[in-house]
Design an enzyme around this catalytic site. Structure first.
Site, PDB file in Angstrom:
ATOM      1  N   GLU A 100      11.345  40.575  -0.407  1.00 21.63           N
ATOM      2  CA  GLU A 100      12.089  41.854  -0.376  1.00 21.63           C
ATOM      3  C   GLU A 100      12.300  42.652  -1.447  1.00 21.63           C
ATOM      4  OE1 GLU A 100      12.874  42.690   2.679  1.00 21.63           O
ATOM      5  OE2 GLU A 100      12.156  40.949   3.807  1.00 21.63           O
ATOM      6  N   HIS A 140       6.055  45.739   2.688  1.00 24.57           N
ATOM      7  CA  HIS A 140       5.720  44.449   3.329  1.00 24.57           C
ATOM      8  C   HIS A 140       4.374  44.561   4.031  1.00 24.57           C
ATOM      9  CE1 HIS A 140       9.647  42.745   2.659  1.00 24.57           C
ATOM     10  NE2 HIS A 140      10.220  43.337   3.598  1.00 24.57           N
ATOM     11  N   HIS A 195      10.270  50.693   2.387  1.00 24.34           N
ATOM     12  CA  HIS A 195      10.423  49.483   2.016  1.00 24.34           C
ATOM     13  C   HIS A 195       9.629  48.455   3.096  1.00 24.34           C
ATOM     14  CE1 HIS A 195      12.519  45.570   1.666  1.00 24.34           C
ATOM     15  NE2 HIS A 195      12.460  45.428   3.093  1.00 24.34           N
ATOM     16  N   GLU A 196       9.802  48.740   4.403  1.00 22.87           N
ATOM     17  CA  GLU A 196       8.916  48.154   5.606  1.00 22.87           C
ATOM     18  C   GLU A 196       7.536  48.128   5.249  1.00 22.87           C
ATOM     19  OE1 GLU A 196      10.589  46.021   7.300  1.00 22.87           O
ATOM     20  OE2 GLU A 196      12.672  46.722   6.810  1.00 22.87           O
TER      21      GLU A 196
END
Length: 422
Positions: A357, A281, A277-278
């Site tokens: 997100e 970004h 997920h990070e």
């Protein structure tokens, strides 16, 4: 002055009462009937006690946020209307004939008095987190962080004050444009140095001890074309039971960081989903999109502050003891307007952030293809932080930079159903 002070106090308490009524009486945060019994229902992954505590803790924290957020504005208004800001400028003028030193002295007194008066509010927030076992930090350690906060903010903001008022004095009509232009390299510089200069002031960072997990994370990073030789671990368990992981910094100072609480509580597959997920970004350039959005908003914000300060000083200058926006006395007015505009723009900023997100969540699930680990990681995040799965609407609008837990779990499950259908 007494009339305005009385009005502001009455207005503040009326606002606090409305917030209390909305959060504690009016709003409902339960799971909608169609989702009861699903993996998004906290009753399926929280104990009865955890359910009660999460509702209590989240509601109290939301109340404290909405009530204390305008408290600093009120303090700054009091400094202006009582002439205390003017008195602080007189003290600073008496210390030196150099404007930069006068600015540093003025802002020191302003920061000191705001910090001292606001300390009970900060302490209440600390005690609430301590009571609900979110914060594990000792009072001495917490005070150390408060002192670091004070001096770091003072150092950075003193530079801002000196440059800002130097521009206002020299370019009264166009200061906002030049201030905005200078904010671009300043913001990028802060993002570059934060991981290696500022963050280590608060916590110890060291290479991830679990080398097998580090290899897995770096393998994911390589698939995403993210540069990085090490994954960093930070000892947050001394301060909190909450979980987190992030990729921050820009350029050669970018870092992949895991809280040790996350390492201790989540499985390897859950950690890999969070790290993916990070990384999402990073891959989707959300950091740079965020910078661009911040710069656009700050340009309009500084222009609006310029117009409003000119208008307020013209109409209410005598009441606020401000003769010109060039005076340091007017700086509290600048901070009030900046705070109000920041809060007013937060629904827009948060909406964009929630979209990013969700995009990062979808990137992570495409990369890991482990829906069970993805859902369970969000469940553990909610349990560890005693977070409401489905918060009240206004809380989501003004506070949530991420989708709510119910939204995240549901769209991950929907994605899983589509994948299995294929």
């Amino acid at each position: 002055m007494r009339k305005w002070l009385t009005r502001s106090i009455v207005l503040y308490f009326l606002y606090a009462f409305i917030v209390y009524w909305y959060l504690f009486i009016f709003s409902q945060s339960g799971v909608p009937a169609p989702y009861e019994g699903t993996s998004a229902d906290p009753a399926t992954f929280m104990s009865g006690r955890e359910l009660i505590l999460s509702e209590e803790y989240s509601t109290i924290r939301n109340f404290l946020y909405f009530v204390t957020m305008p408290f600093e504005w009120f303090l700054l208004f009091v400094f202006l209307i009582t002439g205390f800001s003017k008195k602080m400028q007189e003290w600073s003028n008496a210390t030196s004939r150099y404007f930069s030193l006068q600015s540093a002295v003025y802002f020191f007194w302003l920061s000191l008095f705001v910090t001292i008066i606001s300390f009970p509010v900060e302490w209440i927030g600390y005690q609430v987190s301590k009571t609900y076992n979110i914060t594990t930090q000792s009072f001495s350690s917490w005070m150390k962080d408060q002192l670091i906060d004070f001096w770091v903010n003072y150092a950075l903001m003193t530079v801002v004050v000196i440059v800002l008022y130097g521009l206002i004095k020299r370019f009264e009509k166009k200061w906002w444009l030049y201030a905005w232009l200078l904010s671009i390299p300043f913001s990028l510089f802060l993002m570059f140095v934060q991981p290696v200069v500022i963050d280590p002031l608060y916590n110890d960072f060291y290479p991830l001890k679990n080398k097998e997990l580090e290899e897995e994370i770096l393998h994911l990073a390589a698939k995403a074309d993210i540069p990085g030789e090490h994954v960093y671990e930070v000892n947050m368990s001394e301060k909190t039971n909450a979980l987190n992981a992030y990729v921050n910094g820009i350029g050669s100072n970018s870092r992949i960081v895991l809280w040790d609480t996350t390492l201790n509580r989540l499985s390897e597959n859950e950690i890999l989903f969070i790290m993916a997920h990070e990384m999402g970004h990073y891959v989707m350039n959300h950091i740079y999109i965020g910078i661009a959005g911040y710069l656009i908003l700050s340009l309009f914000g500084l222009f609006l502050i310029h117009l409003m300060m000119k208008g307020i000083v013209k109409k209410c200058g005598n009441l606020l003891h401000i003769k010109s926006i060039k005076e340091l006395t007017a700086f509290p007015l600048f901070l009030i307007l900046l705070g109000v505009l920041t809060f007013a723009s937060s629904p827009i900023v948060n909406t964009v952030s929630r979209y990013q997100e969700k995009s990062a969540d979808m990137y992570a699930i495409e990369m890991t293809q482990n829906h069970e680990a993805a859902v369970s990681s969000f469940q553990e995040l909610a349990k560890a932080g005693l977070s409401q799965v489905n918060p009240p609407a206004l809380v989501k609008i003004f506070r949530y930079t991420h989708p709510t837990m119910i939204e995240r779990i549901l769209y991950l499950e929907e994605h899983g159903e589509k994948q299995s259908g294929n």
